[in-house]
Write a protein that holds these residues in place. Structure first.
Motif, PDB file in Angstrom:
ATOM      1  N   ALA A 139      -7.474  -5.343  22.547  1.00 49.78           N
ATOM      2  CA  ALA A 139      -6.161  -5.777  23.009  1.00 49.78           C
ATOM      3  C   ALA A 139      -6.210  -6.058  24.501  1.00 49.78           C
ATOM      4  CB  ALA A 139      -5.107  -4.721  22.701  1.00 49.78           C
ATOM      5  N   ARG A 140      -5.266  -6.884  24.907  1.00 46.75           N
ATOM      6  CA  ARG A 140      -5.155  -7.207  26.328  1.00 46.75           C
ATOM      7  C   ARG A 140      -3.700  -7.512  26.650  1.00 46.75           C
ATOM      8  NH1 ARG A 140      -8.603 -11.515  29.994  1.00 46.75           N
ATOM      9  NH2 ARG A 140      -7.663 -10.894  31.986  1.00 46.75           N
ATOM     10  N   VAL A 141      -3.226  -6.968  27.770  1.00 47.05           N
ATOM     11  CA  VAL A 141      -1.914  -7.309  28.303  1.00 47.05           C
ATOM     12  C   VAL A 141      -2.164  -8.087  29.592  1.00 47.05           C
ATOM     13  CG1 VAL A 141       0.265  -6.459  29.229  1.00 47.05           C
ATOM     14  CG2 VAL A 141      -0.836  -5.268  27.315  1.00 47.05           C
ATOM     15  N   VAL A 142      -1.616  -9.293  29.642  1.00 45.08           N
ATOM     16  CA  VAL A 142      -1.826 -10.120  30.830  1.00 45.08           C
ATOM     17  C   VAL A 142      -1.146  -9.463  32.023  1.00 45.08           C
ATOM     18  CG1 VAL A 142      -1.448 -12.383  31.870  1.00 45.08           C
ATOM     19  CG2 VAL A 142      -1.954 -12.202  29.419  1.00 45.08           C
ATOM     20  N   GLY A 143      -1.926  -9.114  33.028  1.00 42.09           N
ATOM     21  CA  GLY A 143      -1.392  -8.434  34.201  1.00 42.09           C
ATOM     22  C   GLY A 143      -1.359  -6.924  34.084  1.00 42.09           C
ATOM     23  N   GLY A 152      -3.908  -0.345  35.324  1.00 40.10           N
ATOM     24  CA  GLY A 152      -3.478  -1.270  36.370  1.00 40.10           C
ATOM     25  C   GLY A 152      -4.047  -2.656  36.165  1.00 40.10           C
ATOM     26  N   SER A 153      -3.536  -3.599  36.933  1.00 42.10           N
ATOM     27  CA  SER A 153      -3.971  -4.994  36.782  1.00 42.10           C
ATOM     28  C   SER A 153      -5.436  -5.193  37.128  1.00 42.10           C
ATOM     29  CB  SER A 153      -3.109  -5.899  37.661  1.00 42.10           C
ATOM     30  OG  SER A 153      -3.181  -5.493  39.015  1.00 42.10           O
ATOM     31  N   ALA A 154      -5.980  -4.323  37.974  1.00 42.45           N
ATOM     32  CA  ALA A 154      -7.374  -4.485  38.388  1.00 42.45           C
ATOM     33  C   ALA A 154      -8.319  -3.528  37.663  1.00 42.45           C
ATOM     34  CB  ALA A 154      -7.496  -4.277  39.887  1.00 42.45           C
ATOM     35  N   ASP A 155      -7.805  -2.717  36.755  1.00 42.43           N
ATOM     36  CA  ASP A 155      -8.644  -1.710  36.108  1.00 42.43           C
ATOM     37  C   ASP A 155      -9.530  -2.295  35.015  1.00 42.43           C
ATOM     38  OD1 ASP A 155      -7.544   0.168  37.755  1.00 42.43           O
ATOM     39  OD2 ASP A 155      -6.038   0.839  36.301  1.00 42.43           O
ATOM     40  N   GLU A 156      -8.918  -2.936  34.046  1.00 43.23           N
ATOM     41  CA  GLU A 156      -9.653  -3.459  32.906  1.00 43.23           C
ATOM     42  C   GLU A 156      -9.075  -4.806  32.508  1.00 43.23           C
ATOM     43  OE1 GLU A 156     -10.526  -0.641  29.666  1.00 43.23           O
ATOM     44  OE2 GLU A 156      -9.500   0.845  30.889  1.00 43.23           O
ATOM     45  N   THR A 157      -9.869  -5.583  31.801  1.00 41.98           N
ATOM     46  CA  THR A 157      -9.372  -6.849  31.266  1.00 41.98           C
ATOM     47  C   THR A 157      -9.021  -6.691  29.791  1.00 41.98           C
ATOM     48  OG1 THR A 157     -11.668  -7.535  30.891  1.00 41.98           O
ATOM     49  CG2 THR A 157     -10.592  -8.301  32.917  1.00 41.98           C
ATOM     50  N   ILE A 158      -9.997  -6.212  29.002  1.00 42.00           N
ATOM     51  CA  ILE A 158      -9.792  -6.049  27.562  1.00 42.00           C
ATOM     52  C   ILE A 158     -10.138  -4.615  27.182  1.00 42.00           C
ATOM     53  CG2 ILE A 158     -10.508  -6.821  25.262  1.00 42.00           C
ATOM     54  CD1 ILE A 158     -11.300  -9.483  26.539  1.00 42.00           C
ATOM     55  N   ILE A 159      -9.270  -3.997  26.403  1.00 38.42           N
ATOM     56  CA  ILE A 159      -9.585  -2.669  25.873  1.00 38.42           C
ATOM     57  C   ILE A 159      -9.946  -2.813  24.407  1.00 38.42           C
ATOM     58  CG2 ILE A 159      -8.150  -1.389  27.496  1.00 38.42           C
ATOM     59  CD1 ILE A 159      -5.970  -1.303  25.381  1.00 38.42           C
TER      60      ILE A 159
END
Length: 513
Positions: A439-443, A471-478
């Motif tokens: 999953a990914r949340v944009v931002g 946070g926005s800079a922590d991860e892109t996709i989990i």
């Protein structure tokens, strides 16, 4: 705190405008895809996410026309027939390969003849006169041939000429690997030239001849075989995935030239700059060879232009401005109607003002192909035209290189998380299987957790991932997996405590144990 369950994604608002990012004004105005009378200046540009501030009307979005001849309007069919007739005549006369006529030269005026007479050797004037009279009197009159015989001789000569010099075989000319007038694929190519010139047949014909001539001068066939071009430029311009209609997507990221070493190796001298241009044309040619020129095939691209970190480069790097301007001019002049859509992302704040200055250079057709999006709306704008699983991870999508559980063939689901809400996604699992998800949340800037809820009543819920702030800079996709020994469901929880709605992307699949 409000709770909500899974809901369909809200459609983002589309704003279609126009422009090409050229920071340096060219010596002559650049023509985009076709020449036409300039439109009235002053049309406002709307960047995605800024419409509320501008209050202007949206432009009409471009829709590709059919390439099937039977579906063309009658005037366009007639123009195509006339175009093909002109091309056939030119092929018969070898006009495409004939060398250009030499420039006219002025003939020097003839000098007056100077006659030197040797008075001692020359006979007296009376003797000359008598000699001329005697010769003229002695010459017998020439017999005139009978008219019938002369006509017969002349006809025979013409027949012999026709037999000796048969008409030349029409020349063969190919463009992008397809011979002109060969089959229906050639019609698709000819329609590109006609559309680029608003179906003005003579203008389209002149453009075609110019393109064929340029391809010979540029030695396109030899260029395709060169392997040393474009070293280190694979992240500047590259093809990646397709849009929702099947168009290949070309990404342009000139911000990569912030790397000083890459910049120097590409533009430090005239030879390297020329090699950059040759590589860009080679890249275009190879990409075109992968298109399908059948009437119902895909024969255009979608261009994505990333303006992030590029303003300083265009304003202060003269070599980059020169190279991009020249490349743009070559592409405009010699590759008509190969762009279905151009999406500009990470558009800086100054761009709308810049666009208003150059607005008059573009036609309605060109403007309708352009879309602009500021940094906060870039990902959602791309998702309108490109499925999230096809969008590179650096632009908010799920596509990434490497060995992962999911690829571009695994479709993703788009969803929306409302402000100050918890949003849950339920992924059902059966007994003795492994559930895989990402999953990914944009931002991001939300809290996320996961748990397994058994189907049996009274069974305990199992925490798969503890809730944590991302946070926005922590991860892109989990992503994670869960081996289920009993039937139930995995529940993903997204807690959005911000005042902004968020775009959620996710996908899952099960594998037998």
């Amino acid at each position: 705190m409000a709770e909500e369950t899974k809901a369909p994604a809200a459609a983002a608002e589309e704003v279609v405008v126009s422009d090409v990012p050229v920071a340096e004004k060219p010596e002559a105005p650049a023509v985009v895809e076709k020449e036409a009378e300039p439109e009235a200046a002053g049309e406002a540009v709307v960047v995605e996410g800024e419409k509320e501030k501008s209050g202007v009307a949206e432009s009409t979005s471009f829709k590709e026309e059919s390439n099937k001849v039977e579906e063309l309007p009658n005037p366009e069919k007639k123009a195509l027939d006339e175009f093909k007739q002109l091309i056939q005549e030119a092929l018969n006369k070898h006009e495409f390969t004939a060398p250009p006529p030499p420039p006219p030269t002025e003939e020097a005026p003839a000098e007056p003849a100077v006659v030197v007479v040797d008075e001692k050797a020359a006979p007296p004037a009376e003797e000359i006169k008598e000699t001329i009279v005697e010769v003229a009197a002695a010459a017998p009159p020439a017999e005139e041939p009978a008219p019938a015989a002369a006509a017969a001789d002349g006809g025979a000569g013409e027949e012999e000429k026709e037999e000796e010099a048969p008409p030349p075989v029409p020349e063969e000319v190919s463009i992008w690997g397809i011979p002109l007038l060969a089959d229906e694929r050639s019609d698709v190519i000819l329609l590109k030239f006609l559309r680029a010139r608003d179906f003005k047949v003579k203008d389209a014909f002149n453009m075609l001849k110019s393109v064929v001539s340029w391809r010979k001068e540029f030695k396109i066939d030899e260029l395709l075989g060169e392997s040393e071009l474009g070293q280190g430029l694979d992240k500047v311009v590259y093809m990646h995935g397709v849009d929702k209609e099947g168009h290949p997507i070309c990404y342009n990221s000139f911000g990569e030239f912030q790397d000083k070493e890459l910049y120097q190796s590409t533009f430090s001298d005239k030879e390297k700059l020329n090699n950059f241009l040759r590589w860009r044309i080679q890249f275009m040619e190879k990409s075109i060879r992968n298109l399908d020129f059948s009437p119902d095939g895909i024969c255009t691209f979608v261009q994505v232009i990333d303006l992030k970190n590029s303003p300083g480069l265009f304003f202060f790097k003269k070599e980059l401005r020169q190279a991009t301007n020249r490349a743009l001019q070559l592409l405009q002049d010699n590759y008509p109607e190969f762009v279905a859509k151009q999406v500009f992302i990470n558009v800086p704040w100054w761009y709308p003002s810049y666009y208003r200055m150059i607005n008059a250079l573009f036609t309605t057709r060109t403007k309708s192909k352009f879309v602009f999006a500021g940094p906060s709306k870039s990902a959602e704008t791309l998702f309108k035209y490109i499925a999230p699983e096809q969008v590179p991870v650096q632009y908010g999508g799920l596509s990434r290189e490497g060995d992962y559980e999911f690829t571009t063939t695994d479709p993703a689901i788009e969803d929306t998380i409302k402000p100050t809400c918890k949003h849950t996604i339920e992924l059902p699992v059966t007994e003795n299987c492994t559930l895989v998800w990402e999953a990914r949340v944009v931002g991001w800037d939300i809290s996320y957790g996961a748990e397994f809820v058994p189907a049996d009543e009274g069974a305990y819920t199992i925490i798969v991932e503890k809730s944590r702030k991302i946070g926005s800079a922590d991860e892109t996709i989990i992503g994670n997996t869960y081996k289920a020994e009993s039937a139930g469901k995995v529940v993903l929880t997204f807690d959005n405590q911000t005042s902004k709605r968020k775009k959620l992307l996710y996908r899952s699949k099960t594998k037998a144990l």
